[in-house]
Design an enzyme around this catalytic site. Structure first.
Site, PDB file in Angstrom:
ATOM      1  N   LYS A  83      25.164  -1.175 -24.585  1.00  0.00           N
ATOM      2  CA  LYS A  83      25.604  -2.201 -24.253  1.00  0.00           C
ATOM      3  C   LYS A  83      25.524  -3.406 -25.183  1.00  0.00           C
ATOM      4  O   LYS A  83      26.671  -3.886 -25.488  1.00  0.00           O
ATOM      5  CB  LYS A  83      24.976  -2.793 -22.822  1.00  0.00           C
ATOM      6  CG  LYS A  83      25.560  -4.173 -22.358  1.00  0.00           C
ATOM      7  CD  LYS A  83      24.712  -4.682 -21.130  1.00  0.00           C
ATOM      8  CE  LYS A  83      23.317  -5.136 -21.419  1.00  0.00           C
ATOM      9  NZ  LYS A  83      23.023  -6.687 -21.882  1.00  0.00           N
ATOM     10  N   ASN A  84      24.274  -3.539 -25.598  1.00  0.00           N
ATOM     11  CA  ASN A  84      24.161  -4.497 -26.544  1.00  0.00           C
ATOM     12  C   ASN A  84      24.919  -4.529 -28.025  1.00  0.00           C
ATOM     13  O   ASN A  84      25.289  -5.253 -28.527  1.00  0.00           O
ATOM     14  CB  ASN A  84      22.849  -4.701 -26.766  1.00  0.00           C
ATOM     15  CG  ASN A  84      22.074  -5.520 -25.675  1.00  0.00           C
ATOM     16  OD1 ASN A  84      22.730  -6.018 -24.736  1.00  0.00           O
ATOM     17  ND2 ASN A  84      20.701  -5.690 -25.634  1.00  0.00           N
ATOM     18  N   CYS A 119      20.011 -13.261 -18.787  1.00  0.00           N
ATOM     19  CA  CYS A 119      18.814 -13.170 -17.950  1.00  0.00           C
ATOM     20  C   CYS A 119      17.790 -14.187 -18.238  1.00  0.00           C
ATOM     21  O   CYS A 119      17.751 -14.634 -19.685  1.00  0.00           O
ATOM     22  CB  CYS A 119      18.034 -11.826 -18.177  1.00  0.00           C
ATOM     23  SG  CYS A 119      18.945 -10.317 -17.685  1.00  0.00           S
ATOM     24  N   ARG A 178      15.199 -18.665 -25.083  1.00  0.00           N
ATOM     25  CA  ARG A 178      16.089 -18.021 -25.876  1.00  0.00           C
ATOM     26  C   ARG A 178      17.201 -19.159 -26.507  1.00  0.00           C
ATOM     27  O   ARG A 178      18.319 -19.230 -26.403  1.00  0.00           O
ATOM     28  CB  ARG A 178      17.178 -17.339 -24.867  1.00  0.00           C
ATOM     29  CG  ARG A 178      16.229 -16.275 -24.036  1.00  0.00           C
ATOM     30  CD  ARG A 178      17.240 -15.223 -23.197  1.00  0.00           C
ATOM     31  NE  ARG A 178      17.552 -14.249 -24.102  1.00  0.00           N
ATOM     32  CZ  ARG A 178      18.346 -13.226 -23.655  1.00  0.00           C
ATOM     33  NH1 ARG A 178      18.512 -13.086 -22.167  1.00  0.00           N
ATOM     34  NH2 ARG A 178      18.546 -12.063 -24.286  1.00  0.00           N
ATOM     35  N   ASP A 191      13.029  -4.743 -24.226  1.00  0.00           N
ATOM     36  CA  ASP A 191      13.883  -4.562 -22.872  1.00  0.00           C
ATOM     37  C   ASP A 191      13.265  -3.190 -22.321  1.00  0.00           C
ATOM     38  O   ASP A 191      13.931  -2.764 -21.204  1.00  0.00           O
ATOM     39  CB  ASP A 191      15.115  -4.210 -23.630  1.00  0.00           C
ATOM     40  CG  ASP A 191      16.046  -5.378 -23.700  1.00  0.00           C
ATOM     41  OD1 ASP A 191      15.345  -6.563 -23.548  1.00  0.00           O
ATOM     42  OD2 ASP A 191      16.936  -5.333 -24.199  1.00  0.00           O
ATOM     43  N   ARG A 232      25.008  -5.497 -14.368  1.00  0.00           N
ATOM     44  CA  ARG A 232      25.425  -5.996 -15.575  1.00  0.00           C
ATOM     45  C   ARG A 232      25.278  -5.039 -16.841  1.00  0.00           C
ATOM     46  O   ARG A 232      25.883  -4.954 -17.792  1.00  0.00           O
ATOM     47  CB  ARG A 232      24.962  -7.071 -15.884  1.00  0.00           C
ATOM     48  CG  ARG A 232      25.641  -8.360 -15.131  1.00  0.00           C
ATOM     49  CD  ARG A 232      24.783  -9.590 -15.115  1.00  0.00           C
ATOM     50  NE  ARG A 232      24.672 -10.128 -16.496  1.00  0.00           N
ATOM     51  CZ  ARG A 232      24.419 -11.300 -16.824  1.00  0.00           C
ATOM     52  NH1 ARG A 232      24.318 -12.273 -16.032  1.00  0.00           N
ATOM     53  NH2 ARG A 232      24.517 -11.886 -18.122  1.00  0.00           N
TER      54      ARG A 232
HETATM   55  C1  UD1 Z   1      18.786  -9.382 -27.928  1.00  0.00           C
HETATM   56  C2  UD1 Z   1      19.367  -8.307 -26.713  1.00  0.00           C
HETATM   57  C3  UD1 Z   1      18.287  -8.497 -25.672  1.00  0.00           C
HETATM   58  C4  UD1 Z   1      16.802  -7.995 -26.142  1.00  0.00           C
HETATM   59  C5  UD1 Z   1      16.652  -8.900 -27.618  1.00  0.00           C
HETATM   60  C6  UD1 Z   1      15.233  -8.709 -28.337  1.00  0.00           C
HETATM   61  C7  UD1 Z   1      21.880  -8.662 -26.680  1.00  0.00           C
HETATM   62  C8  UD1 Z   1      23.103  -9.045 -25.755  1.00  0.00           C
HETATM   63  N1  UD1 Z   1      20.538  -8.816 -25.966  1.00  0.00           N
HETATM   64  O1  UD1 Z   1      18.917 -10.641 -27.336  1.00  0.00           O
HETATM   65  O2  UD1 Z   1      18.555  -7.560 -24.770  1.00  0.00           O
HETATM   66  O3  UD1 Z   1      15.718  -8.264 -25.534  1.00  0.00           O
HETATM   67  O4  UD1 Z   1      17.733  -8.849 -28.345  1.00  0.00           O
HETATM   68  O5  UD1 Z   1      15.500  -7.125 -28.531  1.00  0.00           O
HETATM   69  O6  UD1 Z   1      21.799  -8.053 -27.633  1.00  0.00           O
HETATM   70  N2  UD1 Z   1      14.818 -16.885 -31.166  1.00  0.00           N
HETATM   71  C9  UD1 Z   1      14.914 -17.963 -31.580  1.00  0.00           C
HETATM   72  N3  UD1 Z   1      15.638 -18.638 -32.324  1.00  0.00           N
HETATM   73  C10 UD1 Z   1      17.194 -18.084 -32.135  1.00  0.00           C
HETATM   74  C11 UD1 Z   1      17.305 -16.759 -31.820  1.00  0.00           C
HETATM   75  C12 UD1 Z   1      16.333 -15.930 -31.384  1.00  0.00           C
HETATM   76  O7  UD1 Z   1      13.791 -18.432 -31.650  1.00  0.00           O
HETATM   77  O8  UD1 Z   1      18.127 -18.721 -32.809  1.00  0.00           O
HETATM   78  C13 UD1 Z   1      14.001 -16.003 -30.641  1.00  0.00           C
HETATM   79  C14 UD1 Z   1      13.877 -15.758 -29.104  1.00  0.00           C
HETATM   80  O9  UD1 Z   1      13.381 -16.798 -28.389  1.00  0.00           O
HETATM   81  C15 UD1 Z   1      12.966 -14.563 -29.029  1.00  0.00           C
HETATM   82  C16 UD1 Z   1      13.351 -13.839 -30.202  1.00  0.00           C
HETATM   83  O10 UD1 Z   1      13.752 -14.883 -31.214  1.00  0.00           O
HETATM   84  O11 UD1 Z   1      11.705 -15.050 -28.983  1.00  0.00           O
HETATM   85  C17 UD1 Z   1      14.389 -12.500 -30.526  1.00  0.00           C
HETATM   86  O12 UD1 Z   1      15.300 -12.977 -29.670  1.00  0.00           O
HETATM   87  P1  UD1 Z   1      16.702 -12.333 -30.095  1.00  0.00           P
HETATM   88  O13 UD1 Z   1      16.354 -10.746 -31.001  1.00  0.00           O
HETATM   89  O14 UD1 Z   1      17.679 -13.140 -30.838  1.00  0.00           O
HETATM   90  O15 UD1 Z   1      17.335 -11.605 -28.974  1.00  0.00           O
HETATM   91  P2  UD1 Z   1      18.740 -11.931 -28.387  1.00  0.00           P
HETATM   92  O16 UD1 Z   1      19.668 -11.598 -29.496  1.00  0.00           O
HETATM   93  O17 UD1 Z   1      19.095 -13.085 -27.465  1.00  0.00           O
END
Ligand code: UD1
Length: 434
Positions: A22-23, A120, A125, A308, A401
């Protein structure tokens, strides 16, 4: 009001075929708008987040031909690049991956207006690293009215150092940089399998991206992308969920269409807990009998243990013979399942937002529980399958989802589970299975 009703206590035994990730698919589909050519994409998971994304693509003018449940042909040629390129509707506001349209549209059209991402409620985030990357490439970013507005005269490659390892920011900035002028280097990049998948997809359209899967990604911008045919990688988390279900129910499952290397952090933990994990080329088998042993997990970016999979592992650890500890380092709201598992007889206490201590119990007792988010929901289903008696998991919209035909796949493994929409249907299931 959809819910799962489960009669627990049957070990899951048999074979299950895993769908596309999915991701990965979310990033890849958004990237498909970057070519005027045709993208033929298969191994697409048929889950609601994907359908929401495809619908949003049609709304900005892309042609989306869903030729099968797992196959789609997308053409960005019909998008009016002179238009406003607004990605917003009631549904897209609820999904996290809407943010991938920012990088994709910015790369190709040098502008995007996208609803701020939902998803979620597992943590704050933020998207500051995405924004930092776009700005470094020369874009102006403004947030107003629940939307993020990104425009650039031109994008120019840059050396970017990510402050945190972020899957979303890495893929998003990689997409925009793939069509920037000159070279971009992303340091401290995420190394998750879906980052590699997105890079492979972009390269299959003509991008020049090297190093995906390491923490330094080098991108040489190109002007134009072409047609491609691409197959999405198998879903590491769906596979891990079934692996954990086998261990928790003391079952024996062969999980097909997987890349065993991507499952290594999960396999190793299950082995530490006493399960047998056998890997073949594109399958793993998990066999468990007797009581699991306690263990420790700490969630980390890939190749560390995936956040996850943390809730599903907790469902297994709660039945282990001793005390287990989880440290969650990625998101600050990932223990929403604890109260629900405790209703089923688990003994889990949290210390702040990063630590859970699990005192193993001998078994779960069926209960009425609520799925607080996608993976927490999967954990509750696993617990229900292992529990003594009936469990009702309500508010399953999050589970739907991310997991395709979850109940059907579990039934094929001997799980006694049904998706019901009314109390009468739930009662009928219980009468039938008593
Ligand atoms: C993606 C996945 C999610 C998974 C996560 C971590 C998708 C759609 N979702 O989420 O299922 O749990 O990777 O493997 O692919 N962060 C910041 N600033 C940013 C972006 C992230 O501080 O601009 C922090 C987040 O709060 C978190 C960490 O970085 O603590 C990792 O987040 P990130 O890898 O970006 O997760 P997602 O891409 O949202």
């Amino acid at each position: 009001m959809k819910q799962y009703v489960i009669k627990g206590g049957t070990p899951l035994v048999g074979e299950v075929v895993i769908g596309g990730a999915k991701n990965s698919a979310l990033g890849i589909l958004a990237a498909a708008v970057m070519t005027d050519g045709e993208c033929h994409i298969d191994n697409l998971p048929n889950v609601s987040d994907i359908n929401v994304l495809l619908q949003a693509m049609e709304q900005i003018g892309a042609t989306v031909d869903r030729i099968g449940p797992h196959e789609v042909v997308i053409s960005g040629k019909t998008i009016d690049g002179d238009g406003d390129l607004i990605v917003d509707n009631e549904f897209i506001r609820k999904i996290r991956a809407s943010y991938y349209f920012i990088g994709a549209l910015l790369g190709k059209y040098k502008k995007a207006h996208v609803a701020l991402p939902g998803g979620c409620a597992i943590g704050a985030r933020p998207i500051d690293q995405h924004i930092k990357g776009f700005e470094a490439l020369g874009a102006t970013v403004e947030i107003s009215g629940g939307m993020i507005h990104v425009v650039a005269e031109e994008l120019i490659g840059k050396h970017i150092f990510m402050d945190v390892v972020s899957v979303g920011a890495t893929i998003n900035v990689m997409m925009a940089a793939a069509m920037a002028k000159g070279n971009t280097i992303i340091e401290n990049a995420a190394k998750e399998p879906h980052v590699v998948d997105a890079a492979n997809f972009l390269n299959s359209m003509g991008a020049n991206i090297k190093g995906a899967g390491t923490d330094v990604i080098r991108i040489k911008g190109v002007e134009k992308f072409h047609n491609t045919t691409y197959s999405i990688i198998p879903d590491q988390i769906e596979a891990g969920t079934f692996m954990t279900a086998a261990a928790t129910t003391k079952g024996d499952i062969i999980i097909r269409n997987v890349i065993p290397r991507h499952l290594e952090p999960i396999s190793q933990k299950l082995q530490e807990m006493g399960a047998v994990v056998e890997s073949a080329d594109d399958a793993v088998r998990v066999i468990a009998s007797g009581r699991l042993k306690p263990t420790q997990i700490k969630t980390l970016p890939y190749p560390g243990f995936p956040t996850d999979m943390q809730p599903q592992m907790a469902a297994a650890m709660a039945l282990s013979d001793g005390t287990s500890v989880i440290r969650e380092t990625i998101f600050e709201n990932r223990f929403l399942y604890v109260d629900e598992l405790n209703k089923m007889g688990a003994q889990i206490t949290t210390e702040g937002t990063q630590k859970a201590v699990i005192q193993g119990v001998e078994g779960y007792k069926g209960a009425d529980v609520v799925a607080p988010d996608l993976r927490a929901g999967a954990a509750l289903v696993i617990a229900g399958l292992a529990a003594d008696g009936y469990t009702t998991v309500s508010d399953i919209k999050y589970i739907l989802r991310g997991y395709e035909q979850f109940d059907e796949k579990l039934r094929n493994l001997g799980g006694c589970i049904e998706l019901v929409e009314t109390e009468e249907e739930a009662e009928a299931f219980k009468q039938r299975t008593r």
